[in-house]
Design a protein around this motif. Sequence first.
Motif, short mmCIF file in Angstrom:
data_model
loop_
_atom_site.label_atom_id
_atom_site.label_comp_id
_atom_site.label_asym_id
_atom_site.label_seq_id
_atom_site.Cartn_x
_atom_site.Cartn_y
_atom_site.Cartn_z
N UNK A 215 -94.48 29.78 60.57
CA UNK A 215 -94.18 30.59 61.76
C UNK A 215 -95.44 31.25 62.28
N UNK A 216 -96.26 31.74 61.36
CA UNK A 216 -97.52 32.37 61.78
C UNK A 216 -98.45 31.36 62.45
N UNK A 217 -98.51 30.15 61.90
CA UNK A 217 -99.37 29.13 62.50
C UNK A 217 -98.80 28.67 63.84
N UNK A 218 -97.48 28.56 63.93
CA UNK A 218 -96.86 28.20 65.20
C UNK A 218 -97.21 29.24 66.27
N UNK A 219 -97.14 30.52 65.91
CA UNK A 219 -97.47 31.59 66.86
C UNK A 219 -98.89 31.45 67.35
N UNK A 220 -99.79 31.10 66.44
CA UNK A 220 -101.20 30.93 66.84
C UNK A 220 -101.33 29.80 67.85
N UNK A 221 -100.60 28.71 67.63
CA UNK A 221 -100.68 27.55 68.52
C UNK A 221 -100.01 27.81 69.87
N UNK A 222 -99.12 28.79 69.89
CA UNK A 222 -98.37 29.08 71.12
C UNK A 222 -99.00 30.18 71.97
N UNK A 223 -100.13 30.68 71.56
CA UNK A 223 -100.78 31.75 72.30
C UNK A 223 -100.97 31.33 73.77
N UNK A 224 -100.55 32.21 74.67
CA UNK A 224 -100.72 31.96 76.10
C UNK A 224 -99.61 31.16 76.75
N UNK A 225 -98.60 30.75 75.96
CA UNK A 225 -97.51 29.94 76.53
C UNK A 225 -96.32 30.78 76.96
N UNK A 226 -96.26 32.03 76.53
CA UNK A 226 -95.09 32.86 76.82
C UNK A 226 -93.99 32.71 75.80
N UNK A 227 -94.24 31.92 74.75
CA UNK A 227 -93.27 31.74 73.67
C UNK A 227 -93.80 32.49 72.45
N UNK A 228 -92.98 33.38 71.88
CA UNK A 228 -93.37 34.11 70.68
C UNK A 228 -92.62 33.55 69.48
N UNK A 229 -93.22 33.72 68.31
CA UNK A 229 -92.61 33.25 67.06
C UNK A 229 -92.85 34.27 65.97
N UNK A 230 -91.78 34.76 65.39
CA UNK A 230 -91.88 35.76 64.33
C UNK A 230 -90.89 35.42 63.21
N UNK A 231 -91.18 35.93 62.02
CA UNK A 231 -90.26 35.78 60.90
C UNK A 231 -89.77 37.16 60.49
N UNK A 232 -88.61 37.17 59.84
CA UNK A 232 -87.95 38.45 59.57
C UNK A 232 -87.17 38.41 58.27
N UNK A 233 -87.19 39.51 57.56
CA UNK A 233 -86.37 39.70 56.36
C UNK A 233 -85.13 40.48 56.76
N UNK A 234 -83.93 39.91 56.58
CA UNK A 234 -82.71 40.60 57.01
C UNK A 234 -82.21 41.66 56.04
N UNK A 235 -82.79 41.70 54.85
CA UNK A 235 -82.29 42.59 53.80
C UNK A 235 -81.54 41.78 52.76
N UNK A 236 -81.09 42.45 51.73
CA UNK A 236 -80.26 41.79 50.72
C UNK A 236 -78.82 41.92 51.20
N UNK A 237 -78.25 40.79 51.54
CA UNK A 237 -77.01 40.79 52.31
C UNK A 237 -75.90 40.07 51.55
N UNK A 238 -74.70 40.58 51.70
CA UNK A 238 -73.51 39.96 51.09
C UNK A 238 -73.07 38.78 51.95
N UNK A 239 -73.69 37.62 51.72
CA UNK A 239 -73.31 36.42 52.46
C UNK A 239 -72.92 35.33 51.48
N UNK A 240 -72.70 34.13 52.00
CA UNK A 240 -72.31 33.01 51.15
C UNK A 240 -73.50 32.24 50.61
N UNK A 241 -74.72 32.79 50.77
CA UNK A 241 -75.90 32.07 50.33
C UNK A 241 -75.90 31.85 48.81
#
Length: 321
Positions: A215-241
């Motif tokens: 994601x970080x490398x994608x963001x670097x390649x997308x500089x100036x295109x108007x498209x942003x790319x970020x990654x996120x930690x949602x927390x420790x979540x009660x899901x079906x994972x």
Amino acid sequence: MIWFDILCHPVWAVSTALLAFVVRLQRRGSWDPQACTVQLKGKTAVVTGANTGIGKFIALDFARRGARVILACRSEARGTAALKEIREKTGNSDVHLRLVDLSSLDSVREFAKGFLEEEKALHILVNNAGVSGLPRQITKDGLDASFATNHLGPFLLTSLLLDLMKRSAPSRIVTVSSVNHRKGEVDFSHFHGENLSYFMDKIYNNTKLHNVICTNELARRLQGTGVTANSVHPGIVMTEVMRHYPLIVRCLFNFIGFFFFKSPEEGAVSPIYCAVAEETEGITGKYFDCDCSLVLPAPLARDTALAVKDFEICERLTSKL
């Protein structure tokens, strides 16, 4: 039994309790989606794994804001149920289901082909779907199933939809990673199921590290295109994972989680923040914590040379020869 030994080990128990306490504290002070007045009418969003858990609440939020929402799901039955629920709760009929199996590169290509033929724009892509605890499985593409589902499938999907997102700019790519990426390792033979340990969440941790790196490398390649790319930690979540873990592990996780962990709705907050908040407009190549704060990812995720190599290898693995 090894699982019993792990669960009864005092160090494991103490660390789990401390982690749960930290997560509980991190619920406080988070950005409130309901207080955000941003509307998405005229915008199109894709959410993978939107039939359950975090993904469903992300899609629900987008639908409430008036977006055209595409639920990218593997199960038609569960996807249809989520579709009906979201339409009923939001009154937004512009919510649609499209099937995709992220572990199959052919399925991803088919999804992208149909999407590009039918859709005129794409403003938000949330790579949310993921698995953990899968036993060893090699896909017909010769890839480890966990790596295919969590990283290479989403990588290919993003690549195939990228030109449309550039034409739709400003647009945002949000990849749901995990704080567990800090425990991950980079070994490119892992992609093919080699030199892997299928113990607990080790493979999951590795895939989440690759998420952040690429994601970080994608963001670097997308500089100036108007498209942003970020990654996120949602927390420790009660899901079906955790559904692929042994019963005793799931029971203990659910017991602790009942008191301390986030609900799927709470876990959706930080990805929604990255996708719609005015404060995150223009921010790219960053890693957000579960309280919506910007934090530094693991050192490996900040290695630019490694990121270039990782990205190029993923491009080769997902290209149709």
